[in-house]
Structure formats: C-alpha cells, structure tokens
Design a protein around this motif. Sequence first.
Motif, PDB file in Angstrom:
ATOM      1  N   GLU A 275       0.841  -1.363  -0.005  1.00 55.14           N
ATOM      2  CA  GLU A 275       0.005  -0.020   0.045  1.00 55.14           C
ATOM      3  C   GLU A 275       0.824   1.130  -0.043  1.00 55.14           C
ATOM      4  OE1 GLU A 275      -2.587  -0.613   3.171  1.00 55.14           O
ATOM      5  OE2 GLU A 275      -3.657  -2.103   2.300  1.00 55.14           O
ATOM      6  N   LEU A 276       1.916   1.395   0.761  1.00 52.34           N
ATOM      7  CA  LEU A 276       2.737   2.410   0.794  1.00 52.34           C
ATOM      8  C   LEU A 276       3.596   2.667  -0.452  1.00 52.34           C
ATOM      9  CD1 LEU A 276       4.564   2.173   4.297  1.00 52.34           C
ATOM     10  CD2 LEU A 276       2.860   3.711   3.615  1.00 52.34           C
ATOM     11  N   SER A 277       3.915   1.492  -1.197  1.00 50.19           N
ATOM     12  CA  SER A 277       4.466   1.651  -2.595  1.00 50.19           C
ATOM     13  C   SER A 277       3.521   2.192  -3.439  1.00 50.19           C
ATOM     14  CB  SER A 277       4.940   0.134  -2.912  1.00 50.19           C
ATOM     15  OG  SER A 277       5.968  -0.200  -2.305  1.00 50.19           O
ATOM     16  N   GLN A 278       2.328   1.653  -3.273  1.00 48.59           N
ATOM     17  CA  GLN A 278       1.148   2.468  -4.365  1.00 48.59           C
ATOM     18  C   GLN A 278       1.234   3.575  -4.148  1.00 48.59           C
ATOM     19  OE1 GLN A 278      -0.254   0.994  -6.905  1.00 48.59           O
ATOM     20  NE2 GLN A 278       1.065  -0.884  -6.680  1.00 48.59           N
ATOM     21  N   ASP A 279       0.969   4.350  -2.927  1.00 55.88           N
ATOM     22  CA  ASP A 279       1.096   5.626  -2.526  1.00 55.88           C
ATOM     23  C   ASP A 279       2.096   6.498  -3.127  1.00 55.88           C
ATOM     24  OD1 ASP A 279      -1.394   5.066  -1.196  1.00 55.88           O
ATOM     25  OD2 ASP A 279      -0.690   5.179   1.100  1.00 55.88           O
ATOM     26  N   ALA A 280       3.371   5.801  -2.759  1.00 57.51           N
ATOM     27  CA  ALA A 280       4.645   6.541  -3.406  1.00 57.51           C
ATOM     28  C   ALA A 280       4.402   6.667  -4.777  1.00 57.51           C
ATOM     29  CB  ALA A 280       5.650   5.874  -2.715  1.00 57.51           C
ATOM     30  N   ALA A 281       4.076   5.513  -5.538  1.00 60.77           N
ATOM     31  CA  ALA A 281       4.009   5.542  -6.882  1.00 60.77           C
ATOM     32  C   ALA A 281       2.848   6.765  -7.491  1.00 60.77           C
ATOM     33  CB  ALA A 281       3.431   4.296  -7.400  1.00 60.77           C
ATOM     34  N   VAL A 282       1.776   6.844  -6.798  1.00 57.39           N
ATOM     35  CA  VAL A 282       0.890   8.005  -7.057  1.00 57.39           C
ATOM     36  C   VAL A 282       1.457   9.539  -6.686  1.00 57.39           C
ATOM     37  CG1 VAL A 282      -1.278   9.049  -6.503  1.00 57.39           C
ATOM     38  CG2 VAL A 282      -1.123   6.484  -6.673  1.00 57.39           C
ATOM     39  N   ALA A 283       2.334   9.434  -5.769  1.00 59.88           N
ATOM     40  CA  ALA A 283       2.961  10.705  -5.414  1.00 59.88           C
ATOM     41  C   ALA A 283       3.858  11.119  -6.316  1.00 59.88           C
ATOM     42  CB  ALA A 283       3.647  10.681  -3.990  1.00 59.88           C
ATOM     43  N   HIS A 284       4.787  10.085  -6.816  1.00 57.74           N
ATOM     44  CA  HIS A 284       5.815  10.369  -8.019  1.00 57.74           C
ATOM     45  C   HIS A 284       4.920  10.695  -9.330  1.00 57.74           C
ATOM     46  CE1 HIS A 284       9.417   9.963  -5.535  1.00 57.74           C
ATOM     47  NE2 HIS A 284       8.962   9.102  -5.188  1.00 57.74           N
ATOM     48  N   TYR A 285       3.932   9.852  -9.383  1.00 57.19           N
ATOM     49  CA  TYR A 285       3.122  10.352 -10.698  1.00 57.19           C
ATOM     50  C   TYR A 285       2.800  11.819 -10.869  1.00 57.19           C
ATOM     51  CZ  TYR A 285      -0.343  10.334 -14.435  1.00 57.19           C
ATOM     52  OH  TYR A 285      -1.189  10.438 -15.329  1.00 57.19           O
ATOM     53  N   ASN A 286       2.381  12.089  -9.625  1.00 61.33           N
ATOM     54  CA  ASN A 286       1.777  13.469  -9.550  1.00 61.33           C
ATOM     55  C   ASN A 286       2.878  14.514  -9.708  1.00 61.33           C
ATOM     56  OD1 ASN A 286      -1.090  12.567  -9.447  1.00 61.33           O
ATOM     57  ND2 ASN A 286      -0.918  12.508  -7.274  1.00 61.33           N
ATOM     58  N   LEU A 287       3.874  14.378  -9.272  1.00 57.93           N
ATOM     59  CA  LEU A 287       5.096  15.012  -8.925  1.00 57.93           C
ATOM     60  C   LEU A 287       5.466  15.131 -11.005  1.00 57.93           C
ATOM     61  CD1 LEU A 287       7.117  14.177  -6.248  1.00 57.93           C
ATOM     62  CD2 LEU A 287       6.206  16.510  -6.629  1.00 57.93           C
ATOM     63  N   GLY A 288       5.348  14.152 -11.465  1.00 56.35           N
ATOM     64  CA  GLY A 288       5.769  13.979 -12.828  1.00 56.35           C
ATOM     65  C   GLY A 288       4.706  15.015 -13.476  1.00 56.35           C
ATOM     66  N   VAL A 289       3.394  14.826 -13.335  1.00 59.23           N
ATOM     67  CA  VAL A 289       2.361  15.763 -13.827  1.00 59.23           C
ATOM     68  C   VAL A 289       2.737  17.114 -13.726  1.00 59.23           C
ATOM     69  CG1 VAL A 289       0.031  16.348 -13.956  1.00 59.23           C
ATOM     70  CG2 VAL A 289       0.608  13.861 -14.084  1.00 59.23           C
ATOM     71  N   MET A 290       3.077  17.550 -12.534  1.00 58.25           N
ATOM     72  CA  MET A 290       3.348  18.884 -12.163  1.00 58.25           C
ATOM     73  C   MET A 290       4.736  19.462 -12.849  1.00 58.25           C
ATOM     74  SD  MET A 290       2.406  18.982  -8.157  1.00 58.25           S
ATOM     75  CE  MET A 290       3.918  19.920  -7.684  1.00 58.25           C
ATOM     76  N   TYR A 291       5.552  18.606 -12.958  1.00 58.11           N
ATOM     77  CA  TYR A 291       6.902  19.076 -13.805  1.00 58.11           C
ATOM     78  C   TYR A 291       6.338  19.135 -15.154  1.00 58.11           C
ATOM     79  CZ  TYR A 291      10.246  18.351  -9.976  1.00 58.11           C
ATOM     80  OH  TYR A 291      10.969  18.425  -9.048  1.00 58.11           O
ATOM     81  N   MET A 292       5.712  18.272 -15.696  1.00 58.78           N
ATOM     82  CA  MET A 292       5.024  18.408 -17.153  1.00 58.78           C
ATOM     83  C   MET A 292       4.644  19.833 -17.397  1.00 58.78           C
ATOM     84  SD  MET A 292       3.681  14.729 -18.496  1.00 58.78           S
ATOM     85  CE  MET A 292       3.360  15.549 -20.165  1.00 58.78           C
ATOM     86  N   LYS A 293       3.605  20.194 -16.413  1.00 61.10           N
ATOM     87  CA  LYS A 293       2.753  21.415 -16.611  1.00 61.10           C
ATOM     88  C   LYS A 293       3.841  22.643 -16.598  1.00 61.10           C
ATOM     89  CE  LYS A 293      -1.495  19.749 -14.937  1.00 61.10           C
ATOM     90  NZ  LYS A 293      -2.400  19.730 -13.828  1.00 61.10           N
ATOM     91  N   GLN A 294       4.869  22.439 -16.028  1.00 59.63           N
ATOM     92  CA  GLN A 294       5.956  23.376 -15.987  1.00 59.63           C
ATOM     93  C   GLN A 294       6.963  23.262 -17.109  1.00 59.63           C
ATOM     94  OE1 GLN A 294       7.672  23.392 -11.745  1.00 59.63           O
ATOM     95  NE2 GLN A 294       5.826  23.856 -10.898  1.00 59.63           N
ATOM     96  N   ALA A 295       6.927  22.561 -17.926  1.00 57.66           N
ATOM     97  CA  ALA A 295       7.941  22.154 -18.810  1.00 57.66           C
ATOM     98  C   ALA A 295       9.264  21.898 -18.466  1.00 57.66           C
ATOM     99  CB  ALA A 295       7.714  23.505 -19.884  1.00 57.66           C
ATOM    100  N   ALA A 296       9.098  21.087 -17.251  1.00 57.90           N
ATOM    101  CA  ALA A 296      10.336  20.548 -17.079  1.00 57.90           C
ATOM    102  C   ALA A 296      10.454  18.798 -17.226  1.00 57.90           C
ATOM    103  CB  ALA A 296      10.578  20.882 -15.165  1.00 57.90           C
TER     104      ALA A 296
END
Length: 131
Positions: A26-47
């Motif tokens: 469950e923690l791994s899944q939560d961490a995967a979601v957190a890193h996915y969301n960080l990736g989306v935020m970086y995409m929105k910032q063109a990073a």
Amino acid sequence: FRSRPPLNSLYKSFSSFQKASKQVQELSQDAAVAHYNLGVMYMKQAAYSEAANEFEYALTLNPSSPSTHYNLAVIYETYLKYPDRAIRHYEAYVRLLPQARDAKDVEYRLYRLRMNREKGVGKDLSRNSLD
C-alpha cells in the motif's frame, strides 16, 4: 536437541508478516501515485527531464500503470527526442490498456516512430566516418 516453536506462534508470525507485506504494498502504491503526480506537475511547468525522472521512478514502484507509460512516451517522443524509449513506453501502454479510446492513435504513433527509426531519422550521423 532444539525444540520447535509452537504452531500457534508460527501462525501469528506468518499473519504478522502478511499484514506487514500488505502495508508495504500500500505504501508503494501511495509513493507511486505521489511520484506520478510530481511528474504531472513537472510536465505542466515544461520541466520534461524532471518529469521523466519522476515517471520512471513511479514505474519502479508500479510498472503496470498505463498512464505513467503514456506520459513517458509523450515526453520521450515530443520533448526529449528519445524515440526508442517512446516506443517502449507506447508499447507498454497498448499492452496494458488495449481497449483505450486512443489506442489507434497510439498505434499510429508507434508506426511512425518505427518507420523513422528504420529510415534513420533522428540518428546522430556525425560519428559516422564518410572517408
């Protein structure tokens, strides 16, 4: 002579292990979601390099995420210009989600990327000697 632990004790240990294992998953899944969301935020910032790093890490935690594969494919194809990586992630996306609404579009992207690879489009020819 060593005595065996009581069967009840072994069952409790196994039960505790199962609970701990489930919590780690469950923690791994939560961490995967957190890193996915960080990736989306970086995409929105063109990073895009940072976004790719976050998506790659999310896949180490959850390799069966179609949306993570798709986002990586788009980044590698469109922004970072790594067509072989884009192909690998588009293929994973289609394999994981064959009935996706955009499956035909992704198949076309794969076709185009493969054709360009065969033609040598995007290859660094400066290292080849023409002597």
